[in-house]
Design a protein around this motif. Structure first.
Motif, short mmCIF file in Angstrom:
data_model
loop_
_atom_site.label_atom_id
_atom_site.label_comp_id
_atom_site.label_asym_id
_atom_site.label_seq_id
_atom_site.Cartn_x
_atom_site.Cartn_y
_atom_site.Cartn_z
N VAL A 371 54.65 24.94 39.60
CA VAL A 371 54.76 23.66 38.90
C VAL A 371 54.07 22.58 39.73
CG1 VAL A 371 56.31 21.94 37.93
CG2 VAL A 371 56.94 24.37 37.88
N THR A 372 53.22 21.80 39.09
CA THR A 372 52.50 20.73 39.79
C THR A 372 53.23 19.41 39.61
OG1 THR A 372 50.39 21.85 39.42
CG2 THR A 372 50.30 19.52 40.01
N TYR A 373 53.54 18.77 40.72
CA TYR A 373 54.20 17.46 40.72
C TYR A 373 53.22 16.42 41.26
CZ TYR A 373 58.49 20.18 40.17
OH TYR A 373 59.45 21.04 39.72
N TYR A 374 52.98 15.37 40.47
CA TYR A 374 52.01 14.35 40.86
C TYR A 374 52.69 13.13 41.45
CZ TYR A 374 48.47 16.90 38.21
OH TYR A 374 47.58 17.86 37.75
N GLY A 375 52.04 12.54 42.45
CA GLY A 375 52.48 11.27 42.98
C GLY A 375 51.96 10.13 42.11
N LYS A 376 52.31 8.91 42.45
CA LYS A 376 51.85 7.76 41.69
C LYS A 376 50.35 7.56 41.86
CE LYS A 376 56.20 5.18 41.76
NZ LYS A 376 56.86 3.92 42.17
N THR A 377 49.72 7.06 40.82
CA THR A 377 48.29 6.81 40.87
C THR A 377 47.99 5.63 41.80
OG1 THR A 377 48.04 7.62 38.61
CG2 THR A 377 46.28 6.22 39.46
N SER A 378 46.92 5.75 42.55
CA SER A 378 46.54 4.69 43.49
C SER A 378 46.06 3.45 42.76
CB SER A 378 45.43 5.20 44.41
OG SER A 378 44.22 5.31 43.67
#
Length: 386
Positions: A371-378
């Protein structure tokens, strides 16, 4: 027996509505994957009322929130949720040791508990008030609508229901049940921490299934508000999944009130298929928030004769990689330019046209069990391509 009680409660609730208008567990097969998700709770967690639900099921129905959560986690939920379970039943199960092997290696645990701490004594009060023995009631577990009622006796039943509502409006037993729940809930959490020291715990609070039902909804709200004080959004031991708020709209359960069509009245308090999807979405959102790496940021960007674009990214601890996205305008549609594990990205992609200005963002990610977990967009930065 409990199915008969639930059916009887439906009948009583209908007359209350009329007043306002006119007046031990089941264990799934061993999880084949290395990542373990274990679900505990009552009929809500068990998926009662959904297609393919069964009292002796080893896994919850495909439309249940625990199955949907398991799909997101790319694993099969291990089911310890059983209809009728209250907090004492949950404690008994945990103390029995029957779930110890699964808990020892659990990565994620979901818990839906507390509703029956109120509902079951609520039903018992109703039964005592009418002087009815549950064994004398027909088993209507296979019926989805209100059974046929002799409305010729409605006046007497209205009068009885009025007295019952008065008894339920400020009931000492129901207050006591709500006030006793926090200690039981704390005990449940302590047992989870002891038996599943590495697991993430996601707990749903209590929603009001009768929020749109006159009188009954207001009566229930008092006790639900009391029991929900046991849950905290800032708890360190678990993540609170607030189902109370979305269910306030009254559209996510099987409750259906239409006095013009008594045969279609339903007061089934369980989540509908849409309700289970809503709960799953909330749990998945919480999982994403908890697993997301810290936000990425762009240190610098250049465009020269050798590379159309060079992006230097500030390293983020525990990130597995970075996704570079671009758009032709700041508020335009951003597309993925590339995904890289390096913090310095260079590209001569034909997607970037010379003499054009582009807006660039990055976001980092990490993968757990596929499962891919993304951080907040820069923050967005712009650059003109040479």
């Amino acid at each position: 027996m409990k199915k008969r009680l639930y059916s009887f409660l439906t009948v009583v609730c209908v007359f209350a509505v009329s007043l306002s208008a006119a007046f031990y567990y089941v264990h799934a097969k061993e999880n084949p994957g290395a990542y373990k998700y274990v679900a505990f709770g009552d009929s809500i967690a068990a998926g009662y009322g959904l297609n393919n639900y069964a009292a002796d099921q080893t896994s919850a129905p495909a439309d249940s929130y625990q199955a949907l959560t398991g799909n997101f986690l790319k694993t099969s939920a291990i089911n310890y949720a059983v209809s009728g379970t209250d907090s004492e039943d949950c404690i008994e199960l945990l103390e029995s040791g029957k779930a110890d092997a699964d808990l020892a290696n659990a990565d994620v645990i979901t818990v839906s508990i507390g509703s029956n701490d109120l509902l079951l004594p609520f039903i018992q009060i109703v039964m005592d008030y009418y002087g009815i023995d549950a064994s004398d009631l027909p088993d209507m577990s296979g019926q989805s609508v209100l059974p046929e009622i002799d409305f010729s006796a409605a006046a007497a039943l209205y009068e009885q229901a009025s007295g019952l509502i008065s008894e339920l409006s400020d009931n000492a037993l129901l207050h006591a049940q709500a006030n006793a729940f926090p200690e039981k809930f704390a005990h449940i959490l302590a047992l989870f921490r002891e038996k599943a020291p590495h697991a993430e715990i996601y707990v749903t609070n209590i929603y009001n299934p009768f929020v749109k039902v006159p009188i009954i909804g207001a009566l229930a709200e008092t006790y639900i508000a009391e029991i929900n004080r046991a849950f905290s959004a800032s708890a360190k031991e678990y993540t609170l999944v607030d189902v109370y708020t979305p269910f306030e709209k009254g559209t996510l359960t099987n409750v259906n009130i239409n006095l013009s069509n008594p045969s279609g009245i339903r007061l089934d308090p369980h989540p509908s298929k849409e309700g289970h999807q809503a709960i799953a979405d909330l749990i998945i959102r919480a999982l994403k928030n908890n697993h997301a790496p810290a936000a990425a940021s762009i240190q610098s960007m250049t465009s020269g004769s050798k590379y159309r674009l060079t992006v230097k990214i500030k390293p983020v601890k525990n990130a597995d990689g970075y996704q570079i996205r671009f758009a032709a305008s700041k508020k335009g549609t951003y597309r993925t330019l590339a995904t890289t594990a390096k913090t310095t990205f260079r590209s001569n992609s034909k997607l970037l046209k010379s003499k054009k200005t582009y807006y660039i963002t990055v976001r980092d990610y990490k993968k757990i069990n596929g499962v891919t977990y993304y951080g907040k967009t820069s923050a967005i930065k712009k650059i003109r391509i040479h």
